[in-house]
Design an enzyme around this catalytic site. Sequence first.
Site, PDB file in Angstrom:
ATOM      1  N   SER A  17     -10.796 -10.326  13.493  1.00  0.00           N
ATOM      2  CA  SER A  17      -9.586 -11.139  12.483  1.00  0.00           C
ATOM      3  C   SER A  17      -9.039 -12.127  13.475  1.00  0.00           C
ATOM      4  O   SER A  17      -8.639 -13.007  14.431  1.00  0.00           O
ATOM      5  CB  SER A  17      -8.601  -9.887  12.580  1.00  0.00           C
ATOM      6  OG  SER A  17      -7.576 -10.425  12.055  1.00  0.00           O
ATOM      7  N   LYS A  73      -6.049   0.707   4.095  1.00  0.00           N
ATOM      8  CA  LYS A  73      -4.700   0.619   3.131  1.00  0.00           C
ATOM      9  C   LYS A  73      -4.549   1.111   2.316  1.00  0.00           C
ATOM     10  O   LYS A  73      -2.920   1.467   2.001  1.00  0.00           O
ATOM     11  CB  LYS A  73      -5.282  -0.911   2.265  1.00  0.00           C
ATOM     12  CG  LYS A  73      -5.268  -2.235   3.057  1.00  0.00           C
ATOM     13  CD  LYS A  73      -5.314  -3.201   2.492  1.00  0.00           C
ATOM     14  CE  LYS A  73      -5.725  -4.759   3.198  1.00  0.00           C
ATOM     15  NZ  LYS A  73      -6.083  -5.834   3.120  1.00  0.00           N
ATOM     16  N   ASP A 109      -0.234  -9.180   1.340  1.00  0.00           N
ATOM     17  CA  ASP A 109      -1.150  -9.888   0.713  1.00  0.00           C
ATOM     18  C   ASP A 109      -0.745 -10.436  -0.728  1.00  0.00           C
ATOM     19  O   ASP A 109      -1.441 -11.092  -1.163  1.00  0.00           O
ATOM     20  CB  ASP A 109      -2.458  -8.444   0.172  1.00  0.00           C
ATOM     21  CG  ASP A 109      -3.773  -8.408   1.325  1.00  0.00           C
ATOM     22  OD1 ASP A 109      -3.297  -8.775   2.528  1.00  0.00           O
ATOM     23  OD2 ASP A 109      -4.097  -7.007   1.440  1.00  0.00           O
ATOM     24  N   GLY A 136     -10.130  -4.184  -3.451  1.00  0.00           N
ATOM     25  CA  GLY A 136      -9.282  -4.418  -2.783  1.00  0.00           C
ATOM     26  C   GLY A 136      -8.130  -5.862  -2.825  1.00  0.00           C
ATOM     27  O   GLY A 136      -6.460  -5.961  -3.356  1.00  0.00           O
TER      28      GLY A 136
HETATM   29  P1  NAD Z   1     -14.147  -6.263  -2.281  1.00  0.00           P
HETATM   30  O1  NAD Z   1     -15.980  -5.604  -1.654  1.00  0.00           O
HETATM   31  O2  NAD Z   1     -13.517  -4.723  -2.115  1.00  0.00           O
HETATM   32  O3  NAD Z   1     -14.887  -6.137  -4.122  1.00  0.00           O
HETATM   33  C1  NAD Z   1     -15.532  -7.905  -4.197  1.00  0.00           C
HETATM   34  C2  NAD Z   1     -15.691  -7.245  -5.722  1.00  0.00           C
HETATM   35  O4  NAD Z   1     -16.292  -8.795  -6.140  1.00  0.00           O
HETATM   36  C3  NAD Z   1     -16.375  -5.626  -5.816  1.00  0.00           C
HETATM   37  O5  NAD Z   1     -15.930  -5.179  -6.785  1.00  0.00           O
HETATM   38  C4  NAD Z   1     -17.658  -6.288  -6.512  1.00  0.00           C
HETATM   39  O6  NAD Z   1     -17.918  -5.719  -7.606  1.00  0.00           O
HETATM   40  C5  NAD Z   1     -17.444  -7.957  -7.664  1.00  0.00           C
HETATM   41  N1  NAD Z   1     -18.243  -9.094  -6.969  1.00  0.00           N
HETATM   42  C6  NAD Z   1     -19.049  -9.176  -6.233  1.00  0.00           C
HETATM   43  N2  NAD Z   1     -19.645 -10.373  -6.835  1.00  0.00           N
HETATM   44  C7  NAD Z   1     -19.028 -10.759  -7.919  1.00  0.00           C
HETATM   45  C8  NAD Z   1     -19.162 -11.632  -9.730  1.00  0.00           C
HETATM   46  N3  NAD Z   1     -20.860 -12.483  -8.929  1.00  0.00           N
HETATM   47  N4  NAD Z   1     -18.852 -11.474 -10.495  1.00  0.00           N
HETATM   48  C9  NAD Z   1     -18.091 -10.306 -10.659  1.00  0.00           C
HETATM   49  N5  NAD Z   1     -17.209  -9.741  -9.650  1.00  0.00           N
HETATM   50  C10 NAD Z   1     -18.184  -9.388  -8.288  1.00  0.00           C
HETATM   51  O7  NAD Z   1     -13.433  -7.261  -1.242  1.00  0.00           O
HETATM   52  P2  NAD Z   1     -12.027  -6.696  -1.159  1.00  0.00           P
HETATM   53  O8  NAD Z   1     -11.600  -6.328   0.206  1.00  0.00           O
HETATM   54  O9  NAD Z   1     -11.858  -7.617  -2.190  1.00  0.00           O
HETATM   55  O10 NAD Z   1     -12.788  -9.312  -0.592  1.00  0.00           O
HETATM   56  C11 NAD Z   1     -12.733 -10.181  -1.226  1.00  0.00           C
HETATM   57  C12 NAD Z   1     -12.646 -11.303  -0.900  1.00  0.00           C
HETATM   58  O11 NAD Z   1     -11.752 -11.599  -0.724  1.00  0.00           O
HETATM   59  C13 NAD Z   1     -13.405 -10.801   0.673  1.00  0.00           C
HETATM   60  O12 NAD Z   1     -14.558 -11.184   1.130  1.00  0.00           O
HETATM   61  C14 NAD Z   1     -12.608 -12.363   1.744  1.00  0.00           C
HETATM   62  O13 NAD Z   1     -13.678 -13.281   1.890  1.00  0.00           O
HETATM   63  C15 NAD Z   1     -11.867 -11.965   0.429  1.00  0.00           C
HETATM   64  N6  NAD Z   1     -10.055 -12.018   0.912  1.00  0.00           N
HETATM   65  C16 NAD Z   1      -9.189 -12.845   1.383  1.00  0.00           C
HETATM   66  C17 NAD Z   1      -8.179 -12.580   1.801  1.00  0.00           C
HETATM   67  C18 NAD Z   1      -7.101 -13.510   2.378  1.00  0.00           C
HETATM   68  O14 NAD Z   1      -5.839 -13.321   2.873  1.00  0.00           O
HETATM   69  N7  NAD Z   1      -6.982 -14.856   2.136  1.00  0.00           N
HETATM   70  C19 NAD Z   1      -7.576 -11.264   1.753  1.00  0.00           C
HETATM   71  C20 NAD Z   1      -8.943 -10.878   1.719  1.00  0.00           C
HETATM   72  C21 NAD Z   1     -10.323 -11.057   1.068  1.00  0.00           C
END
Ligand code: NAD
Length: 282
Positions: A17, A73, A109, A136
Amino acid sequence: ARRSYLMGLLGQGIGPSLSPELHEREAARQGLRYTYKLVELSDAQLDPGRLRELLANAVTLGFDGLNATHPVKQAMATLVDDLAPEAAGIGAINTIVVDGGSTHGHNTDITGFALAMREGLADVRRDRVVLVGAGGAGTAVAHALAGLGVGELSVVETDLARAQRLASSLEGVRDRTAVTVATADRLPELLAGAAGLVNATPMGMVAHPGSPVPPELLRPELWVADIVYRPLHTELVRAARALGCQVLTGAAMAVNQAAHAFELVTGRPADRAAMAADFDLL
Ligand code: NAD
């Protein structure tokens, strides 16, 4: 005024982190003593009773605030004394402010992505937006987009049940946004009519290479926001930039969620530009 703060992060897999550096560097700029402690949770500690005890102990030990991340969360949202409106609407928090023994839950977020949009994509059309990914992070993004007045939100997911849960979470909370759910095969028609696209899937990360949207579906008028920030210049971001699209990278959300958490805990404005510069170096 207070000069010394104790802050922590609760979650699993939190070693990499950037939050400790982002918070501590901002505090140092402001001449504050600020300690940000990573609290890596074991599986046994995810039990709600144990989490309640952990929160009470943090209050007793003098923590001024906590961040919460995957997978606590939702659980932490049920344990704090009260919730900010945006956090109540989503039922998940990433920030807890400890104030005289009571605990207040927030979701930066949501506020972080909303501010990132307002600053980085200030003048874009927001009538129809396609959001890919309903985990999430995607759910927080959806609540932010609805708060920004998006009229039609199409949620594209591999797992339609997840997309449906996201849609339900907006019901009664953000009723002015019409939400539809779809699988990726409908991306061509959805993007043809959209003003903007947000990637909230992990695709674009090193462990999940590629883009959730084929580059040929992009066009210069479409704005593109990617929330993946490792790396910053994902395949989607690069394809969108090459076409001349207005682009927001994942740094904007990451910096703004940290900045807002810092502000909530300290009651002092954060220097977001300086935090963004720190982020680029980390
Ligand atoms: P998560 O695994 O809970 O959710 C990702 C979702 O995307 C899943 O439900 C999955 O089924 C779906 N998915 C995957 N590939 C797909 C595709 N090709 N088409 C459609 N749906 C698809 O992950 P999360 O916790 O929600 O986080 C997602 C990403 O967001 C993380 O990998 C991270 O890189 C990014 N993130 C960024 C920030 C930020 O502050 N910039 C904060 C949190 C998360």
